[in-house]
Design a protein around this motif. Structure first.
Motif, mmCIF file in Angstrom:
data_model
loop_
_atom_site.group_PDB
_atom_site.id
_atom_site.type_symbol
_atom_site.label_atom_id
_atom_site.label_comp_id
_atom_site.label_asym_id
_atom_site.label_seq_id
_atom_site.Cartn_x
_atom_site.Cartn_y
_atom_site.Cartn_z
ATOM 1 N N ASN A 92 0.811 -1.227 0.000
ATOM 2 C CA ASN A 92 0.000 0.000 0.000
ATOM 3 C C ASN A 92 0.843 1.274 0.000
ATOM 4 O O ASN A 92 0.289 2.365 0.054
ATOM 5 C CB ASN A 92 -0.918 0.024 1.235
ATOM 6 C CG ASN A 92 -1.993 -1.041 1.166
ATOM 7 O OD1 ASN A 92 -2.591 -1.250 0.128
ATOM 8 N ND2 ASN A 92 -2.216 -1.725 2.278
ATOM 9 N N TYR A 93 2.157 1.125 -0.027
ATOM 10 C CA TYR A 93 3.049 2.280 0.074
ATOM 11 C C TYR A 93 4.034 2.279 -1.089
ATOM 12 O O TYR A 93 4.325 1.244 -1.665
ATOM 13 C CB TYR A 93 3.828 2.234 1.405
ATOM 14 C CG TYR A 93 2.920 2.229 2.610
ATOM 15 C CD1 TYR A 93 2.528 3.417 3.218
ATOM 16 C CD2 TYR A 93 2.422 1.031 3.127
ATOM 17 C CE1 TYR A 93 1.680 3.413 4.319
ATOM 18 C CE2 TYR A 93 1.568 1.013 4.222
ATOM 19 C CZ TYR A 93 1.205 2.214 4.820
ATOM 20 O OH TYR A 93 0.360 2.194 5.897
ATOM 21 N N THR A 97 8.229 7.066 -0.420
ATOM 22 C CA THR A 97 7.664 7.627 0.805
ATOM 23 C C THR A 97 8.648 7.400 1.949
ATOM 24 O O THR A 97 9.119 6.282 2.135
ATOM 25 C CB THR A 97 6.336 6.914 1.156
ATOM 26 O OG1 THR A 97 5.450 6.997 0.045
ATOM 27 C CG2 THR A 97 5.694 7.538 2.386
ATOM 28 N N SER A 123 11.723 1.971 3.630
ATOM 29 C CA SER A 123 11.520 2.294 2.218
ATOM 30 C C SER A 123 12.846 2.809 1.645
ATOM 31 O O SER A 123 13.768 3.153 2.390
ATOM 32 C CB SER A 123 10.444 3.366 2.064
ATOM 33 O OG SER A 123 10.918 4.613 2.577
ATOM 34 N N GLY A 162 5.711 3.910 10.630
ATOM 35 C CA GLY A 162 4.457 3.436 10.064
ATOM 36 C C GLY A 162 3.711 2.479 10.981
ATOM 37 O O GLY A 162 4.288 1.871 11.883
#
Length: 202
Positions: A92-93, A97, A123, A162
């Motif tokens: 979903n990312y 990001t 990330s 996150g």
């Protein structure tokens, strides 16, 4: 993350099991071992060296493997990862990001930080910022408590901690062995209650 004394007892089992589902696998150690193989980071061994190993490992990955992956997982040689579930979590990312995931602890950082024992995943942009933090001296080796120090650096560099819980609000990263989470009751004065960012579901 491994060490010379753990190659045959721990690291080889990681090599034979879950790590085969990763795109690139690197075993980081204090010394190079061409037979296993491991990458030597030029550190000593021991808990007080963990953050140095992590800093140098991420610097090495940034220098030599940055374009080979979108997400970068740091796990110890006693960690087990269900890689398909991890891919689902991060799907979903986007890798540009500035975010990282793991077992989120609460104290000592405004947004919390990720437990080293459960492993954590950065990330591409989070890795870039972490390395840039040391290049610019915004981050430094402040403490040998590796996971906390990394979390404090991430916060300074604008990397978001996150939420790694699944669609039903269940934790997906766990710092203890499976039977602890599945069958044990944690004493109410156990530090874990005060550290967990999200409510503990027993």
């Amino acid at each position: 993350m491994t060490g010379p004394q753990n190659l045959e007892t721990k690291a080889r089992h990681v090599k034979a099991t879950w790590s085969r589902h990763c795109n690139v696998v690197l075993f980081m150690s204090s010394v190079q071992d061409e037979n296993f193989p491991t990458i030597g980071l030029g550190t000593k061994e021991g808990r007080d060296q963990l953050y140095w190993k992590t800093i140098r490992a991420f610097q090495y990955v940034h220098k030599h493997h940055f374009e080979q992956a979108d997400w970068f997982l740091k796990a110890d040689d006693d960690t087990f990862v269900v890689v398909d579930n991890l891919r689902w979590l991060i799907s979903n990312y986007t890798p540009d990001t500035p975010i990282y995931f793991g077992k989120r602890f609460r104290p000592f950082a405004k947004q919390g930080y990720m437990s080293g024992g459960a492993g954590y995943i950065l990330s591409k942009e989070a890795l870039r910022r972490f390395v840039a933090g040391f290049d610019s001296k915004v981050c430094s080796h402040t403490t040998s408590v590796e996971d906390l120090a990394l979390g404090q650096c991430m916060e300074k560099m604008g990397v978001v901690a996150g939420d790694s819980r699944d669609t039903e609000g269940r934790e997906t990263f766990h710092p203890f062995v499976p039977e602890s989470h599945l069958t044990e009751k944690f004493s109410k004065n156990f530090w874990y209650w005060n550290y967990c960012y999200y409510p503990i579901v027993e």
